[in-house]
Scaffold this active site. Structure first.
Site, PDB file in Angstrom:
ATOM      1  N   GLU A   1      43.698  33.785  48.596  1.00  0.00           N
ATOM      2  CA  GLU A   1      45.005  33.779  48.054  1.00  0.00           C
ATOM      3  C   GLU A   1      44.992  34.946  46.635  1.00  0.00           C
ATOM      4  O   GLU A   1      45.699  34.333  45.817  1.00  0.00           O
ATOM      5  CB  GLU A   1      45.349  32.586  47.411  1.00  0.00           C
TER       6      GLU A   1
HETATM    7  C1  LIG Z   1      37.440  31.772  54.116  1.00  0.00           C
HETATM    8  C2  LIG Z   1      38.209  32.883  53.818  1.00  0.00           C
HETATM    9  C3  LIG Z   1      39.637  32.615  54.354  1.00  0.00           C
HETATM   10  C4  LIG Z   1      40.697  33.431  54.165  1.00  0.00           C
HETATM   11  N1  LIG Z   1      41.706  33.315  54.679  1.00  0.00           N
HETATM   12  C5  LIG Z   1      42.773  34.150  54.809  1.00  0.00           C
HETATM   13  C6  LIG Z   1      44.064  34.112  55.437  1.00  0.00           C
HETATM   14  O1  LIG Z   1      44.354  32.772  55.914  1.00  0.00           O
HETATM   15  N2  LIG Z   1      44.849  35.063  55.499  1.00  0.00           N
HETATM   16  C7  LIG Z   1      44.594  36.223  54.922  1.00  0.00           C
HETATM   17  O2  LIG Z   1      45.608  37.137  55.337  1.00  0.00           O
HETATM   18  N3  LIG Z   1      43.526  36.524  54.276  1.00  0.00           N
HETATM   19  C8  LIG Z   1      42.534  35.459  54.027  1.00  0.00           C
HETATM   20  N4  LIG Z   1      41.331  35.761  53.582  1.00  0.00           N
HETATM   21  C9  LIG Z   1      41.260  37.057  52.803  1.00  0.00           C
HETATM   22  C10 LIG Z   1      41.068  37.041  51.399  1.00  0.00           C
HETATM   23  O3  LIG Z   1      42.336  36.781  51.037  1.00  0.00           O
HETATM   24  C11 LIG Z   1      40.520  38.215  50.854  1.00  0.00           C
HETATM   25  O4  LIG Z   1      39.187  38.181  51.132  1.00  0.00           O
HETATM   26  C12 LIG Z   1      40.915  38.428  49.376  1.00  0.00           C
HETATM   27  O5  LIG Z   1      42.167  38.811  49.444  1.00  0.00           O
HETATM   28  C13 LIG Z   1      39.953  39.516  48.693  1.00  0.00           C
HETATM   29  O6  LIG Z   1      40.220  40.870  49.567  1.00  0.00           O
HETATM   30  P1  LIG Z   1      38.844  41.519  49.945  1.00  0.00           P
HETATM   31  O7  LIG Z   1      37.896  40.356  50.513  1.00  0.00           O
HETATM   32  O8  LIG Z   1      39.192  42.586  50.888  1.00  0.00           O
HETATM   33  O9  LIG Z   1      37.955  41.944  48.600  1.00  0.00           O
HETATM   34  P2  LIG Z   1      38.418  43.366  47.645  1.00  0.00           P
HETATM   35  O10 LIG Z   1      39.870  43.545  47.808  1.00  0.00           O
HETATM   36  O11 LIG Z   1      37.597  44.337  48.318  1.00  0.00           O
HETATM   37  O12 LIG Z   1      37.592  42.783  46.236  1.00  0.00           O
HETATM   38  C14 LIG Z   1      36.646  42.920  45.843  1.00  0.00           C
HETATM   39  C15 LIG Z   1      36.369  42.593  44.567  1.00  0.00           C
HETATM   40  O13 LIG Z   1      37.131  43.886  43.634  1.00  0.00           O
HETATM   41  C16 LIG Z   1      38.198  43.220  42.910  1.00  0.00           C
HETATM   42  N5  LIG Z   1      39.406  44.041  43.006  1.00  0.00           N
HETATM   43  C17 LIG Z   1      39.902  44.576  43.983  1.00  0.00           C
HETATM   44  N6  LIG Z   1      40.865  45.495  43.655  1.00  0.00           N
HETATM   45  C18 LIG Z   1      41.016  45.362  42.428  1.00  0.00           C
HETATM   46  C19 LIG Z   1      42.042  46.029  41.546  1.00  0.00           C
HETATM   47  N7  LIG Z   1      42.930  46.779  41.892  1.00  0.00           N
HETATM   48  N8  LIG Z   1      41.792  45.981  40.068  1.00  0.00           N
HETATM   49  C20 LIG Z   1      40.564  44.983  39.677  1.00  0.00           C
HETATM   50  N9  LIG Z   1      39.779  44.503  40.738  1.00  0.00           N
HETATM   51  C21 LIG Z   1      39.894  44.891  41.878  1.00  0.00           C
HETATM   52  C22 LIG Z   1      38.353  42.024  43.350  1.00  0.00           C
HETATM   53  O14 LIG Z   1      38.992  41.203  42.330  1.00  0.00           O
HETATM   54  C23 LIG Z   1      37.218  41.538  43.989  1.00  0.00           C
HETATM   55  O15 LIG Z   1      36.311  40.910  42.987  1.00  0.00           O
HETATM   56  C24 LIG Z   1      40.276  34.733  53.732  1.00  0.00           C
HETATM   57  C25 LIG Z   1      39.043  35.187  53.328  1.00  0.00           C
HETATM   58  C26 LIG Z   1      38.119  34.276  53.412  1.00  0.00           C
HETATM   59  C27 LIG Z   1      36.884  34.694  53.027  1.00  0.00           C
END
Ligand SMILES: Cc1cc2nc3c(=O)[nH]c(=O)nc-3n(C[C@H](O)[C@H](O)[C@H](O)COP(=O)(O)OP(=O)(O)OC[C@H]3O[C@@H](n4cnc5c(N)ncnc54)[C@H](O)[C@@H]3O)c2cc1C
Length: 596
Positions: free
Chosen positions: A438
């Protein structure tokens, strides 16, 4: 395994004694009485304690499995979900015009907390449906609403949120899923990952809300639209039709919430999944934010619910586990570990922080009621501005704290916490996702410090600070609670100073964005500590008044005072250290960049 007890007394204390049932003064709730709310909370306690909580550990052990393209959820989960649907729980906070019960958000939120405390993995299913209801009722056409809303509100069908793709996580402008226009619908193709309850056996249909791009859409956020994609197509008479072209390709193996299927969904392998545009083309992200705001508040409540369970569990264990002797002053006899002051420190820290987080999350929900239903437009606007500030704090601060609280729960158990039988480890494993999904907590902090604060120049937070100042003065007005008022005053002044600095940095075009990034998380943490301390200061005033009036529930109110004292005098000073972090500047981060 220690059973879960829904914190009904604590919730009634907040709703009735702290908030004085302010939501019930709104015309929308003129027919809702405090007695009705108490009855609803008692019923919710029964469902969560007797039906949902007993499946928490078995659901974790058994997990979900994929058979063909069917996901089988843990034994008992479909029935427990049906019990929830049959009890009418899914629509309790939904407006009556959409088929819900129209109870205040503050009540619906309290119930949410119980669901998550009892069984976070199962609680995710209705949590996402609630976001879907919000998006559809606010942005869907009349035709879509008439076909889908009723069954989503009843819970007979569940909803999902399909945002993430492998290259589009925090940065949703990278979404690539395609939506090609047809006669009265679109055909979607692409892959979404990590979709919570994206496929399951607990309801007869699943309604996916999917972000995708239309063919000539511009790059970036403006090219993204929102689509409703049902698992089974729905005929005009409301009956279920053909299976749509969306399948679950795999499910994830995770650290926790093993009872919640996290799915990779494949759209359009056979030519295109039928989808319907929700709201305006190109405004999908804005519409999805409706869903996300709801969900972010509920993820905060997830943190509170799991922290509550961890606090209960740690206390019960500590009262039984015999180890060592009490201090000489207290007899020097063999004792339970709860007798040792270092263990008490951990237990009180867990309990008091959980109470403080709950108070803040439910205060935010009460403000949502005001923002939606007050007759006075100016009050609605001011309440919404407060909600906008509070949501990132509730989401990020509650979940970060919940990770710490559940970890402390393991510490209280000693070695028994690290092995799985006690369930203490599951709570930490489960709640560890909450700071990530989220919108990661880092993104929440940027939303607060980089967007919300800069957008109104600190106006909404200043209004909150004024109310906090009033509570501090009331605490300082009497002898017994003066030290708490003094401590809150220091916290307020730190938050004011930090806000000034973050606002100034935001205006500086050269350093601004990097500096705001560097300060965002410490700033959110400082704000969270001070806001929680404010709520506990208020609780102390109410508890002291009850004791002074000779309440016969002495133990309850004295415990509230102990919790408030801990939050304001032991925990707030730790949070206040974030001001020094903000003042220290960004030099080390810039320097680190040279070496990576
Ligand atoms: C169990 C689980 C359930 C989920 N359920 C859903 C769902 O129902 N629907 C859905 O759509 N998604 C879902 N997700 C996805 C989840 O919302 C994403 O994993 C999350 O938004 C982070 O994206 P990412 O994993 O690509 O991490 P990334 O975006 O790659 O981020 C990695 C790190 O970099 C930091 N970061 C990234 N961009 C920036 C920036 N611009 N400035 C500063 N810091 C930054 C982040 O804070 C984080 O610490 C789920 C994930 C899991 C693991």
């Amino acid at each position: 395994m220690i059973p879960y007890t829904a914190p009904v007394r604590d919730i009634n204390f907040l709703l009735g004694e702290l908030f004085e049932h302010a939501s019930l003064d709104l015309p929308a709730f003129s027919e809702t009485s405090p007695d009705l709310i108490e009855a609803v909370l008692d019923e919710a306690a029964r469902l969560t304690e007797e039906v949902w909580a007993p499946l928490n550990a078995s659901g974790d052990r058994e997990g979900c499995r994929l058979e063909g393209d069917q996901v089988i959820t843990p034994s008992g989960f479909p029935d427990a979900y049906q019990a929830y649907v049959e009890g009418g729980w899914n629509g309790i906070g939904v407006a009556e015009e959409w088929g819900g019960q129209g109870l205040p958000e503050v009540v619906a939120s309290a119930v949410q907390e119980m669901l998550h405390g009892a069984n976070m993995a199962l609680g995710l299913c209705p949590m996402l449906t609630a976001g879907a209801i919000e998006a559809l009722s606010q942005h869907g056409s009349d035709e879509l609403k008439s076909r889908y809303l009723e069954k989503l509100v009843s819970g007979e069908w569940t909803g999902t949120m399909n945002l993430t793709e492998s290259q589009a996580g925090s940065d949703l402008s990278q979404v690539r899923t395609r939506a090609a226009p047809g006669e009265d619908h679109y055909l979607l193709s692409g892959q979404k990952i990590y979709i919570t309850w994206g496929e399951h056996d607990a309801a007869e249909n699943i309604i996916h809300f999917v972000l995708a791009r239309t063919p000539d859409a511009p790059e970036g956020n403006k090219g993204i639209s929102l689509f409703l994609v049902p698992k089974f197509l729905v005929n005009e008479d409301g009956s279920l039709g053909e299976r749509n072209d969306v399948v679950c390709a795999s499910i994830e193996h995770k650290l926790g919430i093993n009872g919640s299927p996290t799915c990779t969904l494949s759209f359009g392998e056979k030519g295109g999944a039928v989808g319907y545009l929700v709201g305006e083309q190109g405004r999908g992200l804005n519409h999805m934010f409706t869903m996300m705001n709801e969900a972010r508040h509920k993820v905060g409540l997830e943190g509170v619910g799991v922290a509550e369970r961890a606090s209960q569990q740690a206390l019960a264990y500590a009262q039984e586990r015999m180890q060592g002797r009490s201090s000489k002053a207290r007899g020097g006899v063999p004792c339970a570990i709860a007798d040792h002051f270092d263990v008490r420190r951990m237990l009180l820290s867990m309990r008091a922080r959980t109470d403080a987080l709950r108070a803040l999350a439910l205060y935010c929900a009460a403000q949502m009621d005001q923002a939606r239903h007050d007759e006075d437009a100016a009050i609605r606007k001011a309440a919404q501005a407060r909600v906008d500030i509070l949501i990132p704090v509730v989401k990020a601060f509650s979940t970060d704290q919940a990770v710490e609280i559940t970890s402390l729960g393991i510490q209280v158990h000693g070695g028994m916490g690290y092995v799985e039988e006690t369930g203490a480890a599951q709570l930490l494993r489960d709640v560890r996702i909450a700071p990530i999904y989220e919108g990661t907590n880092g993104i929440q902090a940027l939303d607060l410090a980089g967007r919300k604060l800069q957008r109104d120049g600190g106006e909404a937070l200043n209004a909150l600070l004024e109310d906090m100042g009033e509570t501090a003065r009331q605490l300082q007005g009497g002898v017994k609670l003066r030290p708490l008022g003094d401590s809150l005053t220091l916290g307020i002044s730190d938050l004011q100073a930090a806000m000034k600095q973050v606002l100034e940095q935001g205006r500086d075009d050269t350093q601004g964005p990097d500096a705001v990034q560097a300060y965002a998380t410490p700033f959110l943490s400082l704000a969270g500590h001070v806001l929680c301390a404010w709520q506990m200061g208020h609780a102390a005033l109410v508890a002291q008044a009850a004791l002074d009036a000779g309440s016969n529930d002495q133990a309850f109110y004295r415990a509230k005072l102990a919790g408030a004292d801990f939050v304001l005098r032991h925990w707030l000073p730790i949070g206040r250290a974030q001001r020094a972090v903000i003042e220290a500047g960004t030099q080390s981060l810039g320097e680190f960049g040279v070496h990576v």
